[in-house]
Design an enzyme around this catalytic site. Structure first.
Site, short mmCIF file in Angstrom:
data_model
loop_
_atom_site.label_atom_id
_atom_site.label_comp_id
_atom_site.label_asym_id
_atom_site.label_seq_id
_atom_site.Cartn_x
_atom_site.Cartn_y
_atom_site.Cartn_z
N HIS A 107 0.93 3.96 5.61
CA HIS A 107 -0.54 3.85 5.62
C HIS A 107 -1.25 5.03 4.97
O HIS A 107 -2.47 4.99 4.81
CB HIS A 107 -1.05 3.63 7.05
CG HIS A 107 -2.22 2.68 7.12
ND1 HIS A 107 -2.65 2.09 8.28
CD2 HIS A 107 -3.04 2.19 6.15
CE1 HIS A 107 -3.68 1.30 8.03
NE2 HIS A 107 -3.95 1.35 6.74
N ASP A 134 -4.94 -1.69 13.31
CA ASP A 134 -3.93 -0.64 13.48
C ASP A 134 -3.77 -0.33 14.97
O ASP A 134 -4.73 -0.47 15.73
CB ASP A 134 -4.42 0.62 12.75
CG ASP A 134 -3.31 1.57 12.35
OD1 ASP A 134 -2.36 1.75 13.13
OD2 ASP A 134 -3.42 2.16 11.25
N HIS A 136 -3.11 2.69 15.70
CA HIS A 136 -3.49 4.11 15.68
C HIS A 136 -4.83 4.30 14.95
O HIS A 136 -5.15 3.55 14.03
CB HIS A 136 -2.42 4.93 14.95
CG HIS A 136 -1.03 4.70 15.45
ND1 HIS A 136 -0.24 3.67 14.98
CD2 HIS A 136 -0.31 5.34 16.39
CE1 HIS A 136 0.92 3.69 15.61
NE2 HIS A 136 0.91 4.69 16.48
N ASP A 138 -5.54 6.85 13.05
CA ASP A 138 -5.26 7.48 11.75
C ASP A 138 -6.35 8.46 11.35
O ASP A 138 -6.76 8.53 10.19
CB ASP A 138 -5.07 6.41 10.66
CG ASP A 138 -3.77 5.63 10.84
OD1 ASP A 138 -2.96 6.03 11.69
OD2 ASP A 138 -3.58 4.64 10.14
N HIS A 151 0.48 9.69 7.03
CA HIS A 151 0.07 8.31 7.38
C HIS A 151 -0.77 8.28 8.65
O HIS A 151 -1.36 7.25 8.96
CB HIS A 151 1.28 7.36 7.47
CG HIS A 151 2.15 7.52 8.68
ND1 HIS A 151 3.08 6.56 9.05
CD2 HIS A 151 2.29 8.51 9.58
CE1 HIS A 151 3.73 6.96 10.14
NE2 HIS A 151 3.27 8.14 10.47
N ASP A 237 -2.27 -2.73 9.06
CA ASP A 237 -1.04 -2.02 9.44
C ASP A 237 -0.30 -2.96 10.37
O ASP A 237 -0.83 -3.35 11.41
CB ASP A 237 -1.42 -0.72 10.16
CG ASP A 237 -0.22 0.15 10.49
OD1 ASP A 237 0.86 -0.41 10.80
OD2 ASP A 237 -0.36 1.39 10.47
N ASP A 239 1.80 -2.49 12.51
CA ASP A 239 1.96 -2.02 13.90
C ASP A 239 0.75 -2.37 14.77
O ASP A 239 0.77 -2.16 15.98
CB ASP A 239 2.34 -0.54 13.98
CG ASP A 239 1.20 0.45 13.70
OD1 ASP A 239 0.02 0.07 13.80
OD2 ASP A 239 1.51 1.62 13.40
N GLU A 282 3.04 -0.36 6.33
CA GLU A 282 3.91 0.07 7.43
C GLU A 282 4.97 -0.96 7.84
O GLU A 282 5.59 -0.84 8.88
CB GLU A 282 3.10 0.50 8.68
CG GLU A 282 2.23 1.73 8.44
CD GLU A 282 3.00 3.05 8.33
OE1 GLU A 282 4.23 3.07 8.56
OE2 GLU A 282 2.36 4.08 8.00
#
Length: 314
Positions: A107, A134, A136, A138, A151, A237, A239, A282
Protein backbone atom coordinates in the site's frame (compact mmCIF):
# COMPACT_ATOMS: atom_id res chain seq x y z
CA UNK A 1 -26.11 -11.92 -13.83
CA UNK A 2 -26.77 -8.63 -15.45
CA UNK A 3 -24.92 -5.35 -15.60
CA UNK A 4 -25.72 -1.77 -16.31
CA UNK A 5 -22.87 -0.21 -18.31
CA UNK A 6 -24.02 3.27 -17.40
CA UNK A 7 -22.81 2.53 -13.88
CA UNK A 8 -19.17 3.41 -14.51
CA UNK A 9 -17.11 6.00 -16.28
CA UNK A 10 -14.82 3.65 -18.17
CA UNK A 11 -16.10 4.45 -21.65
CA UNK A 12 -12.53 5.28 -22.68
CA UNK A 13 -11.39 1.86 -21.52
CA UNK A 14 -9.67 0.33 -18.51
CA UNK A 15 -5.89 0.07 -18.09
CA UNK A 16 -4.27 -2.47 -15.78
CA UNK A 17 -0.91 -1.41 -14.34
CA UNK A 18 1.03 -4.07 -12.44
CA UNK A 19 3.41 -2.87 -9.73
CA UNK A 20 5.29 -5.94 -8.45
CA UNK A 21 6.96 -4.73 -5.28
CA UNK A 22 6.75 -5.32 -1.54
CA UNK A 23 9.42 -2.74 -0.78
CA UNK A 24 7.10 -0.84 1.60
CA UNK A 25 5.90 -3.92 3.49
CA UNK A 26 7.18 -5.93 6.44
CA UNK A 27 6.65 -9.36 4.86
CA UNK A 28 7.65 -10.50 1.39
CA UNK A 29 5.16 -11.69 -1.22
CA UNK A 30 2.99 -8.72 -2.28
CA UNK A 31 5.31 -8.40 -5.30
CA UNK A 32 3.44 -11.46 -6.67
CA UNK A 33 0.05 -9.77 -6.33
CA UNK A 34 -0.32 -8.49 -9.92
CA UNK A 35 0.22 -11.96 -11.39
CA UNK A 36 -2.23 -13.55 -8.93
CA UNK A 37 -4.91 -11.05 -9.98
CA UNK A 38 -4.25 -11.83 -13.64
CA UNK A 39 -4.45 -15.57 -12.97
CA UNK A 40 -7.78 -14.95 -11.18
CA UNK A 41 -9.07 -13.38 -14.40
CA UNK A 42 -9.24 -9.66 -13.65
CA UNK A 43 -9.02 -8.60 -17.32
CA UNK A 44 -11.74 -11.02 -18.43
CA UNK A 45 -13.98 -10.06 -15.50
CA UNK A 46 -13.95 -6.40 -16.56
CA UNK A 47 -14.10 -7.08 -20.31
CA UNK A 48 -17.43 -8.88 -19.88
CA UNK A 49 -19.05 -5.46 -19.36
CA UNK A 50 -18.14 -4.53 -22.94
CA UNK A 51 -15.17 -2.43 -21.86
CA UNK A 52 -11.85 -2.18 -23.63
CA UNK A 53 -9.28 -3.61 -21.20
CA UNK A 54 -5.61 -2.93 -21.85
CA UNK A 55 -3.01 -4.69 -19.72
CA UNK A 56 -0.03 -2.35 -19.58
CA UNK A 57 2.10 -5.13 -18.06
CA UNK A 58 4.26 -4.58 -15.01
CA UNK A 59 6.28 -1.50 -14.15
CA UNK A 60 9.87 -2.15 -13.23
CA UNK A 61 11.83 -0.75 -10.33
CA UNK A 62 14.43 -1.57 -7.70
CA UNK A 63 14.50 -4.89 -5.89
CA UNK A 64 13.55 -5.10 -2.20
CA UNK A 65 16.89 -4.69 -0.37
CA UNK A 66 15.59 -6.11 2.91
CA UNK A 67 17.31 -3.45 5.00
CA UNK A 68 16.41 -2.05 8.44
CA UNK A 69 14.87 1.41 8.85
CA UNK A 70 17.03 4.49 8.42
CA UNK A 71 15.77 7.60 10.28
CA UNK A 72 12.36 5.99 10.69
CA UNK A 73 11.91 4.83 7.06
CA UNK A 74 12.63 1.46 5.50
CA UNK A 75 13.74 1.49 1.87
CA UNK A 76 12.93 5.17 1.27
CA UNK A 77 14.93 5.54 -1.99
CA UNK A 78 13.31 2.41 -3.46
CA UNK A 79 9.82 3.47 -2.34
CA UNK A 80 10.33 6.88 -3.97
CA UNK A 81 11.46 5.30 -7.24
CA UNK A 82 8.52 2.88 -7.47
CA UNK A 83 6.00 5.60 -6.62
CA UNK A 84 7.43 8.08 -9.11
CA UNK A 85 7.26 5.48 -11.87
CA UNK A 86 3.70 4.57 -10.87
CA UNK A 87 2.65 8.23 -10.72
CA UNK A 88 3.85 8.74 -14.29
CA UNK A 89 2.09 5.60 -15.57
CA UNK A 90 -1.23 6.38 -13.82
CA UNK A 91 -1.13 10.01 -14.92
CA UNK A 92 -0.55 9.00 -18.56
CA UNK A 93 -3.57 6.65 -18.55
CA UNK A 94 -5.81 9.24 -16.86
CA UNK A 95 -4.69 11.88 -19.36
CA UNK A 96 -5.63 9.48 -22.18
CA UNK A 97 -9.18 9.31 -20.80
CA UNK A 98 -8.85 5.79 -19.41
CA UNK A 99 -9.70 4.28 -16.02
CA UNK A 100 -6.46 2.97 -14.50
CA UNK A 101 -6.38 0.03 -12.10
CA UNK A 102 -3.17 -0.30 -10.11
CA UNK A 103 -2.43 -3.94 -9.32
CA UNK A 104 -0.17 -3.90 -6.25
CA UNK A 105 2.14 -4.41 -4.60
CA UNK A 106 1.97 -3.07 -1.10
CA UNK A 107 0.00 0.00 0.00
CA UNK A 108 2.96 2.40 -0.06
CA UNK A 109 2.03 2.56 -3.77
CA UNK A 110 -1.08 4.55 -2.86
CA UNK A 111 1.23 7.57 -2.75
CA UNK A 112 2.14 7.40 -6.44
CA UNK A 113 -1.31 6.33 -7.54
CA UNK A 114 -3.37 8.91 -5.66
CA UNK A 115 -0.93 11.77 -6.24
CA UNK A 116 -1.41 11.12 -9.99
CA UNK A 117 -5.19 11.11 -9.57
CA UNK A 118 -5.04 14.35 -7.57
CA UNK A 119 -2.88 15.94 -10.26
CA UNK A 120 -5.38 14.86 -12.92
CA UNK A 121 -8.21 16.39 -10.86
CA UNK A 122 -6.31 19.70 -10.64
CA UNK A 123 -5.83 19.61 -14.43
CA UNK A 124 -9.51 18.95 -15.14
CA UNK A 125 -11.12 20.99 -12.34
CA UNK A 126 -12.71 17.92 -10.78
CA UNK A 127 -13.37 17.30 -7.10
CA UNK A 128 -11.61 14.27 -5.63
CA UNK A 129 -13.14 11.67 -3.34
CA UNK A 130 -10.91 8.83 -2.13
CA UNK A 131 -12.46 5.79 -0.46
CA UNK A 132 -9.74 4.00 1.50
CA UNK A 133 -10.79 0.44 2.37
CA UNK A 134 -8.29 -0.90 4.90
CA UNK A 135 -7.86 -2.53 8.29
CA UNK A 136 -5.26 0.17 9.06
CA UNK A 137 -5.36 3.96 9.00
CA UNK A 138 -1.94 4.10 7.24
CA UNK A 139 -1.25 7.45 8.89
CA UNK A 140 2.09 6.72 10.49
CA UNK A 141 5.07 9.06 10.31
CA UNK A 142 8.79 8.49 10.93
CA UNK A 143 8.39 9.50 14.57
CA UNK A 144 5.26 7.42 15.17
CA UNK A 145 6.00 4.23 13.26
CA UNK A 146 6.86 1.10 15.22
CA UNK A 147 8.38 -0.58 12.12
CA UNK A 148 9.48 2.04 9.60
CA UNK A 149 7.49 0.21 6.89
CA UNK A 150 6.23 2.85 4.50
CA UNK A 151 3.06 0.90 3.64
CA UNK A 152 1.84 2.22 7.01
CA UNK A 153 2.35 5.84 5.91
CA UNK A 154 0.69 6.59 2.54
CA UNK A 155 -2.28 8.59 3.86
CA UNK A 156 0.03 10.72 5.99
CA UNK A 157 2.30 11.32 2.98
CA UNK A 158 -0.61 12.23 0.72
CA UNK A 159 -1.78 14.73 3.36
CA UNK A 160 1.69 16.30 3.43
CA UNK A 161 3.20 14.53 6.46
CA UNK A 162 6.24 12.62 5.29
CA UNK A 163 9.64 12.83 3.63
CA UNK A 164 9.95 15.63 1.06
CA UNK A 165 10.69 13.31 -1.84
CA UNK A 166 7.45 11.35 -1.24
CA UNK A 167 5.06 14.20 -0.49
CA UNK A 168 6.15 16.10 -3.63
CA UNK A 169 5.59 13.31 -6.17
CA UNK A 170 2.38 14.74 -7.67
CA UNK A 171 3.86 18.25 -7.87
CA UNK A 172 1.60 19.72 -5.19
CA UNK A 173 1.94 19.57 -1.38
CA UNK A 174 -0.24 18.27 0.10
CA UNK A 175 -1.44 16.04 -2.74
CA UNK A 176 -4.89 15.75 -1.14
CA UNK A 177 -6.79 17.42 1.67
CA UNK A 178 -7.96 15.34 4.64
CA UNK A 179 -11.56 16.17 3.66
CA UNK A 180 -11.07 14.37 0.32
CA UNK A 181 -10.71 10.96 1.95
CA UNK A 182 -13.02 8.52 3.73
CA UNK A 183 -11.59 5.49 5.51
CA UNK A 184 -13.73 2.36 5.83
CA UNK A 185 -13.18 -0.85 7.81
CA UNK A 186 -10.41 0.47 10.07
CA UNK A 187 -9.68 -1.69 13.14
CA UNK A 188 -5.96 -1.40 13.84
CA UNK A 189 -4.44 2.01 14.57
CA UNK A 190 -1.17 2.65 16.41
CA UNK A 191 -1.30 4.83 19.52
CA UNK A 192 0.41 7.93 18.09
CA UNK A 193 -1.45 7.53 14.83
CA UNK A 194 -4.84 7.83 16.59
CA UNK A 195 -4.07 11.38 17.68
CA UNK A 196 -2.86 12.44 14.23
CA UNK A 197 -5.89 10.97 12.41
CA UNK A 198 -8.13 12.79 14.92
CA UNK A 199 -6.24 16.09 14.62
CA UNK A 200 -6.30 15.97 10.79
CA UNK A 201 -10.07 15.52 10.82
CA UNK A 202 -10.17 12.50 8.52
CA UNK A 203 -13.60 10.89 8.33
CA UNK A 204 -13.19 7.30 9.52
CA UNK A 205 -15.86 4.60 9.51
CA UNK A 206 -14.16 2.04 11.73
CA UNK A 207 -15.49 -1.43 12.47
CA UNK A 208 -17.23 -0.32 15.64
CA UNK A 209 -19.13 2.32 13.67
CA UNK A 210 -20.02 -0.27 11.02
CA UNK A 211 -21.11 -2.75 13.72
CA UNK A 212 -23.36 -0.15 15.36
CA UNK A 213 -24.73 1.69 12.33
CA UNK A 214 -24.45 -0.86 9.52
CA UNK A 215 -22.37 -0.86 6.35
CA UNK A 216 -25.13 0.69 4.26
CA UNK A 217 -25.27 3.78 6.49
CA UNK A 218 -21.47 4.07 6.55
CA UNK A 219 -21.29 3.89 2.76
CA UNK A 220 -24.13 6.39 2.29
CA UNK A 221 -22.12 8.90 4.34
CA UNK A 222 -18.83 8.00 2.60
CA UNK A 223 -20.46 8.61 -0.79
CA UNK A 224 -22.43 11.73 0.23
CA UNK A 225 -22.19 14.81 -2.01
CA UNK A 226 -20.55 12.96 -4.90
CA UNK A 227 -21.75 14.53 -8.14
CA UNK A 228 -21.01 14.55 -11.87
CA UNK A 229 -17.90 16.67 -11.25
CA UNK A 230 -16.40 14.18 -8.77
CA UNK A 231 -13.55 11.81 -9.57
CA UNK A 232 -14.08 8.78 -7.31
CA UNK A 233 -10.93 6.81 -6.50
CA UNK A 234 -11.11 3.52 -4.61
CA UNK A 235 -8.02 2.26 -2.78
CA UNK A 236 -8.75 -1.34 -1.80
CA UNK A 237 -6.32 -2.98 0.61
CA UNK A 238 -7.39 -6.62 0.70
CA UNK A 239 -6.65 -6.72 4.46
CA UNK A 240 -9.86 -4.65 4.71
CA UNK A 241 -11.63 -8.01 4.45
CA UNK A 242 -11.96 -10.45 7.30
CA UNK A 243 -9.00 -12.88 7.18
CA UNK A 244 -11.37 -15.87 7.28
CA UNK A 245 -12.39 -15.00 3.70
CA UNK A 246 -9.16 -13.26 2.61
CA UNK A 247 -6.14 -15.00 4.18
CA UNK A 248 -3.65 -13.85 1.52
CA UNK A 249 -2.38 -10.68 3.18
CA UNK A 250 0.70 -9.92 5.28
CA UNK A 251 -1.06 -7.94 8.01
CA UNK A 252 -4.27 -9.75 8.91
CA UNK A 253 -6.57 -8.21 11.52
CA UNK A 254 -9.54 -10.18 12.81
CA UNK A 255 -13.03 -8.74 12.76
CA UNK A 256 -13.21 -7.29 9.26
CA UNK A 257 -16.21 -6.95 6.95
CA UNK A 258 -17.98 -10.07 5.73
CA UNK A 259 -18.25 -11.08 2.09
CA UNK A 260 -21.71 -9.52 1.81
CA UNK A 261 -20.69 -6.28 3.52
CA UNK A 262 -17.77 -5.93 1.11
CA UNK A 263 -20.03 -6.67 -1.85
CA UNK A 264 -22.48 -4.02 -0.67
CA UNK A 265 -19.65 -1.45 -0.58
CA UNK A 266 -18.73 -2.21 -4.17
CA UNK A 267 -22.35 -2.29 -5.39
CA UNK A 268 -23.09 1.09 -3.82
CA UNK A 269 -20.00 2.56 -5.48
CA UNK A 270 -21.10 1.11 -8.82
CA UNK A 271 -24.52 2.71 -8.35
CA UNK A 272 -22.93 6.17 -8.24
CA UNK A 273 -21.48 5.72 -11.72
CA UNK A 274 -18.47 7.78 -10.63
CA UNK A 275 -15.66 5.24 -10.22
CA UNK A 276 -12.71 6.68 -12.18
CA UNK A 277 -9.60 4.92 -10.80
CA UNK A 278 -8.75 2.00 -8.53
CA UNK A 279 -5.94 0.49 -6.45
CA UNK A 280 -5.90 -3.18 -5.43
CA UNK A 281 -3.07 -3.70 -2.97
CA UNK A 282 -1.48 -5.92 -0.31
CA UNK A 283 -2.52 -9.19 -1.94
CA UNK A 284 0.17 -11.69 -0.87
CA UNK A 285 -0.12 -14.98 -2.79
CA UNK A 286 2.65 -16.52 -0.65
CA UNK A 287 0.21 -16.45 2.27
CA UNK A 288 -2.92 -17.33 0.29
CA UNK A 289 -4.83 -20.59 -0.14
CA UNK A 290 -5.24 -21.65 -3.78
CA UNK A 291 -5.48 -18.02 -4.91
CA UNK A 292 -8.83 -17.58 -3.13
CA UNK A 293 -8.03 -14.03 -1.95
CA UNK A 294 -7.20 -12.93 -5.49
CA UNK A 295 -10.41 -14.58 -6.74
CA UNK A 296 -12.40 -12.76 -4.07
CA UNK A 297 -10.76 -9.46 -5.05
CA UNK A 298 -11.74 -10.04 -8.69
CA UNK A 299 -15.27 -10.91 -7.58
CA UNK A 300 -15.49 -7.58 -5.73
CA UNK A 301 -14.10 -5.71 -8.74
CA UNK A 302 -16.86 -7.22 -10.90
CA UNK A 303 -19.40 -5.70 -8.51
CA UNK A 304 -17.52 -2.40 -8.63
CA UNK A 305 -18.04 -2.37 -12.39
CA UNK A 306 -21.74 -3.08 -12.10
CA UNK A 307 -22.40 -6.79 -11.75
CA UNK A 308 -25.71 -7.27 -9.96
CA UNK A 309 -27.93 -10.24 -9.25
CA UNK A 310 -31.10 -8.68 -10.63
CA UNK A 311 -32.04 -5.93 -13.05
CA UNK A 312 -32.35 -2.83 -10.92
CA UNK A 313 -35.02 -0.28 -11.60
CA UNK A 314 -33.40 2.97 -12.71
Amino acid sequence: MTSHPSSHRAAGGVSLIGVPTDVGAGSLGARMGPEALRVAGIAQAIAQFGLDVKDCGNLSGPANPGQPAVNGFRHLPEVVQWNQTLHDAMYAELSAGRLPIMLGGDHCLGIGSISAVARHCRDTGKKLRVLWFDAHADFNTATLTPSGNIHGMPVACLCGHGPQELIEIGGHVPAIKPKDIRQIGIRSVDEGEKRLVHDMGIEVFDMRYIDEMGMRHAMELALALIDSNTHLHVSLDVDFLDPTIAPGVGTTVRGGPTYREAQLCMEMIADTGRLASLDVVELNPALDERNRTAELAVDLIESLFGKSTLMRKA
